[in-house]
Design a protein around this motif. Structure first.
Motif, PDB file in Angstrom:
ATOM      1  N   LYS A 144       0.831  -1.194   0.000  1.00  0.00           N
ATOM      2  CA  LYS A 144       0.000   0.000   0.000  1.00  0.00           C
ATOM      3  C   LYS A 144       0.874   1.256   0.000  1.00  0.00           C
ATOM      4  O   LYS A 144       0.595   2.225  -0.713  1.00  0.00           O
ATOM      5  N   ASP A 145       1.938   1.248   0.797  1.00  0.00           N
ATOM      6  CA  ASP A 145       2.857   2.394   0.849  1.00  0.00           C
ATOM      7  C   ASP A 145       3.500   2.638  -0.507  1.00  0.00           C
ATOM      8  O   ASP A 145       3.574   3.774  -0.984  1.00  0.00           O
ATOM      9  N   TYR A 187      -5.866   7.110   3.444  1.00  0.00           N
ATOM     10  CA  TYR A 187      -4.730   6.321   3.952  1.00  0.00           C
ATOM     11  C   TYR A 187      -4.613   6.462   5.467  1.00  0.00           C
ATOM     12  O   TYR A 187      -4.483   5.477   6.199  1.00  0.00           O
ATOM     13  N   GLU A 195      -5.336   3.479   8.220  1.00  0.00           N
ATOM     14  CA  GLU A 195      -4.166   2.999   8.983  1.00  0.00           C
ATOM     15  C   GLU A 195      -4.288   3.270  10.485  1.00  0.00           C
ATOM     16  O   GLU A 195      -3.709   2.544  11.295  1.00  0.00           O
ATOM     17  N   LYS A 213      -2.194   2.571  16.778  1.00  0.00           N
ATOM     18  CA  LYS A 213      -1.109   1.600  16.620  1.00  0.00           C
ATOM     19  C   LYS A 213       0.178   1.984  17.348  1.00  0.00           C
ATOM     20  O   LYS A 213       1.095   1.174  17.425  1.00  0.00           O
ATOM     21  N   ARG A 230       5.604   0.859  12.544  1.00  0.00           N
ATOM     22  CA  ARG A 230       4.591   1.033  11.490  1.00  0.00           C
ATOM     23  C   ARG A 230       4.063   2.466  11.480  1.00  0.00           C
ATOM     24  O   ARG A 230       3.844   3.057  10.421  1.00  0.00           O
ATOM     25  N   ILE A 272       3.886   5.202   8.446  1.00  0.00           N
ATOM     26  CA  ILE A 272       2.632   5.868   8.048  1.00  0.00           C
ATOM     27  C   ILE A 272       2.824   7.385   7.992  1.00  0.00           C
ATOM     28  O   ILE A 272       2.411   8.041   7.027  1.00  0.00           O
TER      29      ILE A 272
END
Length: 549
Positions: free
Chosen positions: A419-420, A460, A464, A469, A476, A480
């Motif tokens: 995805k990144d 996004y 995310e 997180k 991660r 992001i």
């Protein structure tokens, strides 16, 4: 156009008989500014030229209304127009005026060249005359019923309601602006440009202009299908450029003849200031001339001006004339005479630091192929739901998270997911996607492509959820935020043609220097990790109360 070495971009000369309104901005000056900013961002040699049109009957009418001399009127509105355009971010390389000595000299020289070549037709004709004021009536001083739409306050040159170009003789029940009485016909002598002799020339030109916008091409074809006729280039007036022919006192160059020459004289003025060769921008075949205008000027720029340049013989012809249609306000046609307009200088006074809001709303609703409508309800909605909730919200969330978790520094990324990588690929393609539509003069869709990048960033970040997180997977979260800053960096660069004030704020916050447009295509990293964020003086705020005109 891609093989052109340089560009001369002109924006229609606004009449110095009143301030700029948002219809002018949407129809001419914003599209021209977007295009110029894009060209300059691509490192192209380009000059952006305009100036105030300070002759013609609308000026004298305004002077009478305000009880001022014509000179004081044009001085007043030249300053106001120039200041207003600069404040909204329209930055000309030269913004001149048609009362300048350079313009007089250039126009007279142009006329003499055609006169010596014996290209004019000299005619004695009967024209409308007002016996009460002992004056021939210019087209704008004659009013009557439009023969096309039956509007009862049509001018003798154009109907303000339907936009139809007419002659005084076509008006039904004509009357004088001064006295309201029916004018008489009286003999007078004038010089005419024989447009009919150049019909074949124009028809051949049009065959090579398939890249013209449909509305422009259609109007030219319509005129050619009707057959061109000689058109007078002089008028009986005491305000204008006197014709350089002895014993013709009171005859001046008709404004539609000398006003387009204002582009050339403004370029000459620029060359004197900068020590440049102006002829490269008007006479060299590897130059592209682009004239941005409104639809009411299509005939003058696509039929009359090219014929003038052709007859003169030393000039190249415009490459494109991307005219826009009209912007209405609250479903009503803008009318300066009826005071139905949103004036730019008043907007700038009432809405401080909201230059880009107006730019955004007008670009997103630009009348590129048909008339469009401006409403304050839509203005509020676009500000709140798009600029604030999409672009502003995304940038603000990323900055807040960075200050909370990483002491205001862009974090170093960990392993990039599919995805990144997909987002980074999307960023790289954005300049091409946006640039494609700018080059097609489809600025509305180019803006949409730009905003889609902000939408991508918002989506996004929402999916995310880095705020959830951080405790469990700090690596991660670093990735992001890093990816988010690559999007913001791209938005900072790519917003310049549309939202220059926002662009400047974003780049300043990220401590980024101005780069060429295609820098994003080649760069693997727009914002470097470890970069310390500057202050974010945020740019978009919600509008709570509905504004009414």
């Amino acid at each position: 156009m891609k093989n052109k070495k340089r560009y001369t971009v002109t924006a229609a000369l606004p009449y110095a008989n009143g301030p700029i309104h948002i219809g002018h901005l949407s129809g001419v000056y914003l599209p021209a500014d977007i295009f110029v900013r894009y060209l300059k961002y691509n490192g192209k040699k380009v000059i952006f030229i305009s100036g105030t049109d300070e002759h013609g009957v609308p000026i004298t009418i305004k002077a009478k209304e305000e009880g001022l001399t014509t000179k004081k009127i044009v001085d007043k509105y030249h300053i106001l127009i120039k200041k207003s355009l600069k404040k909204i971010g329209i930055l000309f390389d030269n913004f001149s005026r048609t009362t300048s000595k350079i313009h007089y000299k250039t126009s007279i020289s142009f006329f003499k060249k055609l006169y010596k070549k014996k290209k004019f037709i000299e005619r004695e004709t009967e024209q409308y005359y007002d016996n009460k004021v002992n004056q021939f009536l210019p087209d704008r001083y004659i009013l009557g019923i439009c023969p096309k739409c039956n509007y009862n306050i049509a001018y003798g040159d154009q109907c303000e309601k339907c936009g139809f170009s007419i002659s005084p003789e076509e008006l039904i029940k004509p009357y004088s602006y001064f006295t309201g009485v029916k004018p008489i016909l009286k003999k007078t002598k004038h010089w005419y440009l024989p447009l009919n002799k150049y019909q074949n020339f124009l028809e051949k030109c049009i065959k090579n202009k398939k890249h013209f916008k449909k509305n422009v091409y259609g109007q030219i074809k319509s005129w050619l299908n009707e057959g061109l006729k000689p058109r007078a280039i002089t008028r009986d007036l005491n305000w204008g450029i006197p014709i350089p022919i002895p014993n013709n006192l009171g005859k001046v160059l008709y404004v539609w003849f000398e006003a387009p020459i204002g582009y050339i004289s403004s370029t000459i003025e620029w060359s004197f200031k900068k020590g440049k060769n102006w002829e490269k921008y008007w006479k060299y075949p590897n130059t592209a001339i682009i004239n941005f205008i409104g639809k009411d000027n299509i005939i003058f720029h696509c039929i009359i001006f090219p014929i003038m340049l052709k007859i003169h013989g030393n000039y190249i012809l415009p490459d494109n004339v991307p005219a826009n249609e009209f912007l209405n306000i609250e479903n009503k046609k803008i009318s300066t005479s009826k005071k139905w307009a949103v004036w730019l200088h008043e907007y700038l006074e009432d809405f401080t630091n909201k230059e880009d809001v107006l730019r955004y709303v007008l670009i997103s609703n630009m009348p590129e192929t048909k008339d469009t409508n401006f409403s304050w309800k839509d203005f509020k909605q676009k500000n709140n739901s798009e600029l604030v909730s999409i672009l502003g919200n995304f940038v603000n969330r990323v900055v807040v998270l960075t200050k909370r978790y990483f002491n205001g520094k862009v974090p170093y990324p960990d392993k990039l997911s599919k995805k990144d990588l997909s987002i980074l690929d999307n960023i790289k393609k954005s300049p091409l996607k946006i640039g494609f539509f700018i080059e097609k003069y489809n600025f509305k869709y180019a803006l949409l492509k730009f905003m889609n990048l902000a939408r991508l960033g918002n989506k996004y970040l929402t999916l995310e959820e880095p705020w959830k997180k951080f405790q469990l997977n700090k690596k991660r979260v670093k990735t992001i935020i890093y990816i988010s800053f690559q999007i913001i960096g791209a938005l900072g660069y790519l917003s310049n043609p549309f939202l220059p004030f926002t662009s400047k704020k974003i780049l300043k916050m990220l401590n980024l220097k101005k780069k060429k447009w295609n820098f994003i295509l080649k760069s693997n990293e727009i914002v470097k990790p470890g970069s310390k964020l500057g202050e974010l003086n945020f740019f978009f705020k919600k509008i709570k109360n509905l504004i009414k005109l």
